[in-house]
Design a protein around this motif. Structure first.
Motif, PDB file in Angstrom:
ATOM      1  N   ALA A  12       0.632  -1.320   0.103  1.00 52.68           N
ATOM      2  CA  ALA A  12      -0.102   0.149  -0.014  1.00 52.68           C
ATOM      3  C   ALA A  12       0.810   1.299  -0.050  1.00 52.68           C
ATOM      4  N   ASP A  92      -6.604   2.541  -1.646  1.00 52.97           N
ATOM      5  CA  ASP A  92      -5.961   1.230  -1.782  1.00 52.97           C
ATOM      6  C   ASP A  92      -5.475   1.095  -3.117  1.00 52.97           C
ATOM      7  N   ASP A  93      -4.129   1.319  -3.578  1.00 47.81           N
ATOM      8  CA  ASP A  93      -3.592   1.140  -4.751  1.00 47.81           C
ATOM      9  C   ASP A  93      -2.943  -0.245  -5.002  1.00 47.81           C
ATOM     10  N   THR A  94      -3.048  -1.203  -3.668  1.00 48.83           N
ATOM     11  CA  THR A  94      -2.516  -2.637  -3.722  1.00 48.83           C
ATOM     12  C   THR A  94      -2.844  -3.360  -4.859  1.00 48.83           C
ATOM     13  N   LEU A  95      -3.994  -3.402  -5.299  1.00 43.32           N
ATOM     14  CA  LEU A  95      -4.649  -4.043  -6.512  1.00 43.32           C
ATOM     15  C   LEU A  95      -3.662  -3.670  -7.976  1.00 43.32           C
ATOM     16  N   GLN A 191      -4.838 -11.450   0.452  1.00 38.28           N
ATOM     17  CA  GLN A 191      -4.829 -10.052   0.194  1.00 38.28           C
ATOM     18  C   GLN A 191      -5.491  -9.522  -0.965  1.00 38.28           C
ATOM     19  N   ALA A 195      -8.939  -7.473  -1.927  1.00 36.99           N
ATOM     20  CA  ALA A 195      -9.111  -6.187  -2.663  1.00 36.99           C
ATOM     21  C   ALA A 195      -9.986  -6.358  -4.053  1.00 36.99           C
TER      22      ALA A 195
END
Length: 381
Positions: A12, A92-95, A191, A195
């Motif tokens: 993140a 959240d830009d984790t994806l 995780q 997402a």
């Protein structure tokens, strides 16, 4: 110091820096520097907002590095100045980071290494130990991967299927050194599932959980392989099996079948059988039919031949095996197994010996060699 917290926050924080305008390589370096600083500072002065602390520290590291590099001064003018301290952004830009690390321009090995580094938060040394390569070699691989994706826009759509293939590659590496890659792959897939609402992500998670439930029974105390039929099913992890089945059922209810859901359904049928003899091979063949329809994979066809041999007899299995390319991995071993079940011990022993020479690792080679020796001992002089 909670190392698991740091690793969970890493993607993140990295994604926020990239969103702000840092290129991937510089952002990743800054995040790693911030993590080192956190290890030094947090034990004595833990932050109230760990993610916000890391974002602020990493952004400062990035700006310091940018200002120190005169060749990048023009880019420094283009990025935003340091934002005021405060809570980390809710977005959240984790994806997107998953998609970036599984970019189609990367080789599979580079995508795996970059995912473990950027999303998993592992050090270069840990990744190198896991893949049994020198640290310098892994560092070069990761550096090349970061350069490859440096110019990729962060708002481009990603390919979920590519991300899942990368995670499955990580999972299949299993355990080596001080990093349990199977467990790490499950963590990352959990995780990802949090997402994105996608049935194939759930299917992959279910598949991993169901396979991981049998992990402790796959090898004997001396390190030798234990085939599925001979494994002690009382030692399978029933908690992981129950969770895997639950996740799979929810995914299948979406009626958007994909290859990982089909593979997980096959694994669930194996897990459901109290003994090898109670395995529902007829249903397994039906699921392999679905998997072949979805993927047209030669490996799926090979495994389908094994299942047909169990459901309809070895001759039917050999008939299903006949049209397949003999150079397929495990083709010779499957042929040996089916010929043994058909009662042709001479041919089976010969094929087991041949398969042992083709085996990709020592454990499998030793297992196939023992199979050949066992059959040779049964043959009349």
């Amino acid at each position: 110091m909670d190392e698991s917290l740091l690793r969970s926050l890493t993607p993140a924080v990295l994604a926020i820096l990239v969103r702000r305008g840092a290129d991937f390589a510089a952002a990743e370096d800054a995040v790693q520097d911030a993590l080192v600083e956190a290890v030094r500072v947090w034990p004595a002065d833990p932050p109230l907002d760990p993610k916000g602390w890391l974002v602020t520290a990493a952004w400062r590291k990035f700006l310091d590095a940018t200002r120190a590099d005169t060749a990048r001064r023009r880019r420094e003018d283009a990025v935003e100045e340091e934002p005021p301290p405060g809570p980390a952004p809710a977005v959240d830009d984790t994806l997107q980071l998953y998609f970036l690390c599984a970019h189609p321009s990367l080789t599979p090995s580079s995508a795996v290494a970059l995912t473990l580094r950027a999303v998993g938060g592992l050090t270069t040394r840990q990744i190198a130990q896991a893949y049994l390569v020198p640290e310098a070699t892994m560092a070069q691989r990761i550096s090349r991967a970061k350069r490859t994706v440096a110019g990729v826009r962060f708002d481009q759509p990603g390919d979920v299927a590519t991300v899942l293939r990368v995670l499955y590659l990580v999972f299949n590496e299993g355990y080596s050194g001080d990093v349990d890659l199977a467990a790490e792959a499950i963590r990352l897939t959990r995780q990802l599932a949090a997402a994105i609402d996608h049935p194939e992500v759930a299917g992959l998670l279910a598949l991993m959980l169901l396979h991981h439930a049998r992990r402790g029974t796959r090898t004997a105390a001396d390190g030798s392989l234990v085939p599925l039929a001979a494994q002690d099913r009382t030692r399978w992890d029933t908690g992981l099996i129950a969770e895997g089945v639950r996740v799979l059922q929810a995914a299948l209810a979406r009626d958007r079948l994909g290859e990982f859901q089909a593979q997980a359904a096959i694994a669930a049928l194996h897990a459901d059988a109290r003994t090898a003899e109670e395995t529902d091979w007829v249903q397994i063949v039906e699921w392999y039919d679905e998997l072949v329809r979805l993927t047209d994979s030669p490996v799926a066809r090979l495994n389908r031949a094994v299942a047909i041999g169990e459901a309809d007899g070895p001759q039917a299995g050999l008939a299903a095996l006949a049209p397949l390319d003999t150079s397929l991995p495990r083709h010779t071993a499957v042929a040996a197994h089916l010929h043994e079940r058909a009662g042709d011990l001479t041919t089976a022993a010969h094929l087991y010996t041949e398969a042992a020479h083709k085996a990709p690792n020592l454990a499998e080679r030793a297992h196939l060699t023992r199979q050949a020796a066992r059959l040779n001992a049964l043959r009349p002089e």
